[in-house]
Design an enzyme around this catalytic site. Sequence first.
Site, PDB file in Angstrom:
ATOM      1  N   CYS A  89       0.806  -1.229   0.000  1.00 43.87           N
ATOM      2  CA  CYS A  89       0.000   0.000   0.000  1.00 43.87           C
ATOM      3  C   CYS A  89       0.836   1.274   0.000  1.00 43.87           C
ATOM      4  CB  CYS A  89      -0.992  -0.012   1.159  1.00 43.87           C
ATOM      5  SG  CYS A  89      -2.319  -1.215   0.911  1.00 43.87           S
ATOM      6  N   CYS A 210     -14.776   0.830   5.909  1.00 44.59           N
ATOM      7  CA  CYS A 210     -13.819   0.342   4.900  1.00 44.59           C
ATOM      8  C   CYS A 210     -13.713   1.326   3.740  1.00 44.59           C
ATOM      9  CB  CYS A 210     -14.280  -0.992   4.329  1.00 44.59           C
ATOM     10  SG  CYS A 210     -14.682  -2.245   5.553  1.00 44.59           S
ATOM     11  N   HIS A 336      -8.825   4.563  -2.691  1.00 46.72           N
ATOM     12  CA  HIS A 336      -7.520   3.939  -2.459  1.00 46.72           C
ATOM     13  C   HIS A 336      -7.062   3.164  -3.696  1.00 46.72           C
ATOM     14  CE1 HIS A 336      -4.150   2.113  -0.601  1.00 46.72           C
ATOM     15  NE2 HIS A 336      -4.731   1.153   0.069  1.00 46.72           N
TER      16      HIS A 336
END
Lengths: 391, 129
Positions: A89, A210, A336
């Site tokens: 990430c 989330c 993301h």
Amino acid sequence: MSWNKVAVVGAGLIKMGELFDQSYEQMAAGAFDAAVASVDKGFDRTQVEAAFVATQRGTLWGQEGIGGNTVPTAIGLAGIPCTRIENACPSGSDAVRVGAMAVASGVHDVVLVIGVEKMRDKSSEEGLLSRAAAGHPIFTRGETAPVLFAPFATRHMHEYGTTREMLAAVAVKNHYNGARDPYAHFRNEVTIDDVLASPPVCHPLHLLDCCPQTDGAAAVLLVNPARAREFTDKPVYVAGFGVATDHPYLHEKDSFTEIKATRLAAQRAYAMAGVSPSDIDCAEVHDCFTITEILDIEDLGFVEKGGGGRATADGETALDGRIPVNTSGGLLAKGHPIGATGVAQITECWWQLRGEAGERQVDMRNGYALQHNAGGRGSGVSVVNILTNRN
Amino acid sequence: MFARGAHEMLELHGGKCVECGTISTPPSIHPTCIACGSPKLEPVGLARAGTVYTYVVNQTMPAPFVAPLPLAVIDLDDGARVMLQVIGDGDDIEIGRRVELVLRRYAFERGVPVYGFKARALKAEEGSA
């Protein structure tokens, strides 16, 4: 005295979202164009001497064969040296760090760092299955992404009395900010009740705890500070950075109330930049899940260990709070797109440091912004970059 | 890749550090100690009971997985720490709960059943170590 051996003279991103109508190459070109257009005194694209590309999912999710050569061709610069960075990430954050080292070494004066990720071309089910069956056959069987962070929530709640309402306060804040960011995937506000009532995903995390699956791209232009004034009278500098690793498997963790790699990376970045957490005016941190931001603000030193949930519920990290966190909407609202995430966070910091963040603008009294990602198996990789407008 | 880890998981092996006593498990992914980095590890069989340190219940699983799927980080009675699937729907799992490890089927791989240990929550009266 901060490091300041690299200047950021341009930054930009494309609108995040489900971009089924754009290819990987088109997203990259869009982000590069946005970064070029942001340079105050103009920028000839052929000035780019080298590029670093952050793409994380690669062969797992249908981006087979993405090496260093895909982006240069997409942006009309075939032939330049270009390297793909994959580091979970934090891939985008780490590409910025590597790009900064390429400039500071004196090898290149002008470097492009670009993050590009297509997350939505594969179905959610395929993505889940690829994660649930990956890694060690027994110890990680069933370990989808929320499993990497939900055990920390369970333990943080147990040790510090953190509540689901406190977790929800992270999502409420970041959606509020995202609603004010034209580049965010989700531009709607949510309430505490919306988060609590959203479907369970991985106890104790629910859907609005989330981040979404998002396509996106972002780019920054790094230059030798001696040449920064050729491009802008408002350069931003890389004040310092830190990277750290920790064990990859959850059962190897000492603690489930901190992300150790973040604490170590932050110590290194603060030391390099010559600042302390109280010098940071705003921060873009890794909020892949609500609990992650609570851990982050503790591990980065903005609040005491265990106090992250209460501080968030009390508004300390809001736009008008003591230390505004994720003014862009964060991963929860902005999205993301993994390789692009860190580069997009740098872009938000760049805007904040230049006073160009519009209705999200916060008071940059000290002139420092911090950017952070953590991830990989067991959240075992963490990167912290600190930017400043002071030199 | 079940083939490489099958043996050590069926026998539930760890590697105990000669220098500091920490147990790293499983041995195939731990050439060195997770605590001190020493390469001097001796194979040991792991305890078959322990206590839940933290857990999740994964409610979003694609086939062939079946949700809800509880997963727990367990401190075994010999000091080793493992993360394993928990039998059941997660209703009987909590921090501090005593568990025993039992051999169960994990999956079919290329048509062959693959076995490994899962945790089973003990009732309060079963729980004394």
